[in-house]
Design a protein around this motif. Structure first.
Motif, PDB file in Angstrom:
ATOM      1  N   GLU A 167       0.833  -1.203   0.000  1.00  0.00           N
ATOM      2  CA  GLU A 167       0.000   0.000   0.000  1.00  0.00           C
ATOM      3  C   GLU A 167       0.873   1.261   0.000  1.00  0.00           C
ATOM      4  OE1 GLU A 167      -3.761   1.955   2.440  1.00  0.00           O
ATOM      5  OE2 GLU A 167      -3.085  -0.083   2.928  1.00  0.00           O
ATOM      6  N   ILE A 168       1.942   1.258   0.797  1.00  0.00           N
ATOM      7  CA  ILE A 168       2.855   2.413   0.803  1.00  0.00           C
ATOM      8  C   ILE A 168       3.481   2.593  -0.576  1.00  0.00           C
ATOM      9  CG2 ILE A 168       4.996   3.352   1.766  1.00  0.00           C
ATOM     10  CD1 ILE A 168       4.312   1.768   4.343  1.00  0.00           C
ATOM     11  N   LEU A 169       3.895   1.473  -1.179  1.00  0.00           N
ATOM     12  CA  LEU A 169       4.509   1.537  -2.514  1.00  0.00           C
ATOM     13  C   LEU A 169       3.533   2.137  -3.522  1.00  0.00           C
ATOM     14  CD1 LEU A 169       6.852   0.909  -4.410  1.00  0.00           C
ATOM     15  CD2 LEU A 169       5.944  -1.415  -4.660  1.00  0.00           C
ATOM     16  N   ALA A 170       2.266   1.746  -3.440  1.00  0.00           N
ATOM     17  CA  ALA A 170       1.263   2.300  -4.357  1.00  0.00           C
ATOM     18  C   ALA A 170       1.154   3.818  -4.184  1.00  0.00           C
ATOM     19  CB  ALA A 170      -0.079   1.632  -4.116  1.00  0.00           C
ATOM     20  N   ARG A 171       1.155   4.286  -2.935  1.00  0.00           N
ATOM     21  CA  ARG A 171       1.055   5.725  -2.679  1.00  0.00           C
ATOM     22  C   ARG A 171       2.290   6.468  -3.205  1.00  0.00           C
ATOM     23  NH1 ARG A 171      -2.960   7.075   1.360  1.00  0.00           N
ATOM     24  NH2 ARG A 171      -4.047   5.179   1.998  1.00  0.00           N
ATOM     25  N   ALA A 211       2.453   9.349  -6.065  1.00  0.00           N
ATOM     26  CA  ALA A 211       3.146  10.625  -5.860  1.00  0.00           C
ATOM     27  C   ALA A 211       4.134  10.910  -6.976  1.00  0.00           C
ATOM     28  CB  ALA A 211       3.878  10.609  -4.518  1.00  0.00           C
ATOM     29  N   ASN A 212       4.661   9.854  -7.596  1.00  0.00           N
ATOM     30  CA  ASN A 212       5.606  10.004  -8.700  1.00  0.00           C
ATOM     31  C   ASN A 212       4.912  10.078 -10.054  1.00  0.00           C
ATOM     32  OD1 ASN A 212       8.127  10.162  -7.426  1.00  0.00           O
ATOM     33  ND2 ASN A 212       8.172   7.953  -7.083  1.00  0.00           N
ATOM     34  N   ARG A 264      -0.400   2.832 -13.052  1.00  0.00           N
ATOM     35  CA  ARG A 264       0.461   1.666 -12.809  1.00  0.00           C
ATOM     36  C   ARG A 264       0.339   1.179 -11.360  1.00  0.00           C
ATOM     37  NH1 ARG A 264       6.991   1.699 -12.417  1.00  0.00           N
ATOM     38  NH2 ARG A 264       7.247  -0.494 -11.826  1.00  0.00           N
ATOM     39  N   ALA A 265       0.279   2.128 -10.427  1.00  0.00           N
ATOM     40  CA  ALA A 265       0.167   1.771  -9.010  1.00  0.00           C
ATOM     41  C   ALA A 265      -1.109   0.988  -8.743  1.00  0.00           C
ATOM     42  CB  ALA A 265       0.201   3.036  -8.154  1.00  0.00           C
ATOM     43  N   ILE A 266      -2.227   1.477  -9.285  1.00  0.00           N
ATOM     44  CA  ILE A 266      -3.510   0.808  -9.057  1.00  0.00           C
ATOM     45  C   ILE A 266      -3.534  -0.546  -9.773  1.00  0.00           C
ATOM     46  CG2 ILE A 266      -5.985   0.967  -9.505  1.00  0.00           C
ATOM     47  CD1 ILE A 266      -5.710   3.995  -8.993  1.00  0.00           C
TER      48      ILE A 266
END
Length: 591
Positions: free
Chosen positions: A251-255, A259-260, A265-267
């Motif tokens: 979850e932190i990596l997705a956030r 932010a980047n 891609r995160a979702i």
């Protein structure tokens, strides 16, 4: 002739030394000693072996050993305590509490058992009982660092930050290198918005326990909170290499990816993970939280509702479902209830300050019909005394039934038409209002209250300052360490230095022409007083900033300005300036 040979160590010597090794993390040496111990059914030996298994996270092995040993030695306090800890590690909290209460009764002077019991009670949700037991231990042993740490974590969960800080700093003084204490102090500093200091403590905790997964996850979170995206991503991927299904890291990596600028891609990555772990409802809720984070409330609500309906006992799913529905301006269908017995309201200790202020209006609606008793901790009472309709305070701890404050949303008929009825529902104390009126009388109007802390990562004091018109007087409402940011901006009146309690804040804001800043306590107080203002919110705004026709449902005196993209406040600042000018211009026009 004198013999210089030392007597061979006894079985008890080996056990005592092994226990000391386990306590300081020298597990290999403890295991070597226990392997040399004579195989026996002695309960002390079995208990020490189980303690080692628990320390090595070999929970199933420990449980099997303890289940048999505790059955054969039912009056052995250590076995009962370790069996309770094993139950807790396996998620069986009811069984854990039963075993630990038995152990505490068998050995009432062993404070470490009481601390373990308090921990299990806290995890089960019995926070008041957990705190009472922990306070008792601290009173008996003021230098018990583990008990102080436990007290600090409980008060941290209760959002009683001053008390948490006192306990945790004392625990750190007694055990300066304890990683759990360092990490909890980091969590406390994060909650207070002191991101740099939080990161420092997180790094110290990680240095002391480099293999601790929880510490590494928290370090990633702190790096992300400080905008260190590359470092946060590296930390997450390092954690996931050794713990691939660690949901917090994903979850932190997705956030961080969002932010980047890698939202899609995160979702997509998190969605792929959820599909591969369909049996994990927490994974579905993590995806829902990320969708909420980027403002895709409808999709998030679909996921949260699915978990809430398939697992009706999942409190986190129901809570997220409710928050998402409210964010979309959808209120719960009221349950037909006779309001006559709803006369005693409980403010749960973990209620957030912003949620509390937003929901206070419901107390006023209820108290306009009948006398209402409120059970609340002192920090809530400080605001309740400013409620326009008076309530009667009851002491916490009573056995009498009480309705949680949040439940009033499902009891009173609340919808988009009446949620803002009764504003203002806070009122300043007459003498304090006069004091602030006189203090501010010499400054040019409009008087614009400003805050720059809150749930808006990347929104600086300088950006908020750019919204204030040059013709007026900015009045800083910052009352904590962030006040010192004003060294970079000479214009504001430092009102925060004189704000010592919520009553002061209420009286000061009641004298202002407007308030601006990110979602924060001062902004909510302004909204509850009906003072105009502009609030800056991220795309995944909290439920109390839901809008209808571009006007907030909960605080209609405010204008809500939402960022265009994560971390991008430039456009929002320009829009906020325009909206504030319109609010002030409207206030000057004759009715």
């Amino acid at each position: 002739m004198l013999s210089t040979s030392m007597p061979a160590p006894t079985q008890q010597d080996r056990l005592t030394t092994a226990q000391k090794f386990i306590a300081v993390g020298r597990l290999d040496e403890a295991e070597a000693l226990l392997e040399a111990a004579v195989a026996t059914s002695d309960p002390d030996t079995l208990n020490t072996k189980a303690t080692l298994a628990l320390a090595r996270q070999r929970t199933e092995l420990a449980f099997d050993l303890l289940a048999e040993a505790a059955t054969g030695h039912p009056d052995h306090a250590g076995l009962a305590a370790n069996l309770g800890i094993a139950h807790e590690m396996l998620g069986r909290l009811d069984e854990a509490v039963i075993c630990l209460k038995r152990a505490a009764a068998l050995a009432p002077r062993k404070q470490e058992i009481k601390v373990a019991l308090a921990h299990a009670l806290e995890r089960r949700g019995d926070v008041a009982e957990a705190r009472a037991i922990t306070v008792e231990v601290v009173q008996d042993e003021p230098d018990n660092s583990r008990a102080l740490l436990q007290l600090g974590t409980i008060d941290l969960a209760l959002r009683d930050y001053p008390s948490a800080e006192t306990a945790l700093l004392r625990a750190l003084e007694l055990a300066p290198n304890d990683p759990d204490t360092l990490r909890n102090l980091s969590v406390l500093l994060l909650a207070r918005g002191c991101f740099d200091e939080a990161l420092n403590f997180a790094e110290r905790a990680h240095l002391r326990a480099p293999l601790d997964i929880a510490g590494l996850s928290h370090l990633a979170y702190c790096r992300a909170a400080n905008g260190l995206w590359a470092e946060a991503e590296t930390t997450c991927r390092r954690l996931l290499a050794s713990a691939p299904v660690h949901l917090g890291a994903r979850e932190i990596l997705a956030r961080v990816m969002i932010a980047n600028g890698q939202e899609d891609r995160a979702i997509a990555e998190l969605t792929q993970f959820v599909r591969a772990h369909k049996s994990h409802p927490s994974a579905v809720l993590a995806l829902a939280s990320i969708l909420q984070f980027v403002g895709r409330f409808d999709e998030a609500l679909t996921l949260a509702s699915h978990v809430a309906h398939t697992r009706p006992d999942d409190e986190s799913a129901r809570s997220l479902e409710t928050a998402l529905a409210l964010s979309l301006g959808r209120f719960p269908t009221p349950t037909p209830v006779d309001l006559a017995p709803v006369t005693r309201i409980l403010v749960p200790p973990a209620t957030g300050a912003l949620e509390f202020v937003a929901l206070l209006r419901l107390l006023r609606r209820l108290s306009s019909q009948q006398n209402v008793h409120v059970v609340a901790e002192p920090r809530y009472r400080a605001v309740l005394t400013g409620l326009a309709e008076q309530v009667i305070f009851d002491e916490p701890g009573s056995e009498l039934p009480a309705t949680p404050l949040q439940s009033l949303l499902g009891i009173l008929s609340t919808d988009t038409r009446n949620v803002a009825d009764g504003i203002p529902y806070l009122r300043p104390e007459v003498e304090l209002f006069a004091k602030w009126r006189d203090a501010l009388a010499t400054f040019a109007r409009p008087l614009v209250g400003i805050v720059w802390e809150g749930g808006a990562l990347g929104l600086s004091m300088e950006q908020v300052a750019a919204v204030v018109p040059h013709s007026g007087t900015p009045v800083s409402l910052m009352a904590d360490v962030r006040r010192h940011d004003m060294r970079r901006w000479s214009r504001p009146i430092d009102a925060g230095v004189h704000i010592e309690c919520p009553a002061d804040l209420i009286a000061a804001i009641a004298n202002l022409d407007a308030v601006i800043g990110p979602d924060s306590f001062a902004i909510h107080i302004a909204g509850a007083l009906g003072v105009p203002g502009v609030v800056f919110v991220p795309r995944g705004y909290p439920w109390y900033w839901a809008q209808a026709g571009r006007k907030p449902l909960w605080y209609p005196s405010f204008e809500v300005v939402m960022q265009a993209g994560h971390g991008d406040w430039a456009g929002a600042i320009n829009e906020g300036r325009r909206r504030l000018e319109a609010l002030l211009r409207a206030a000057r026009e004759p009715i």
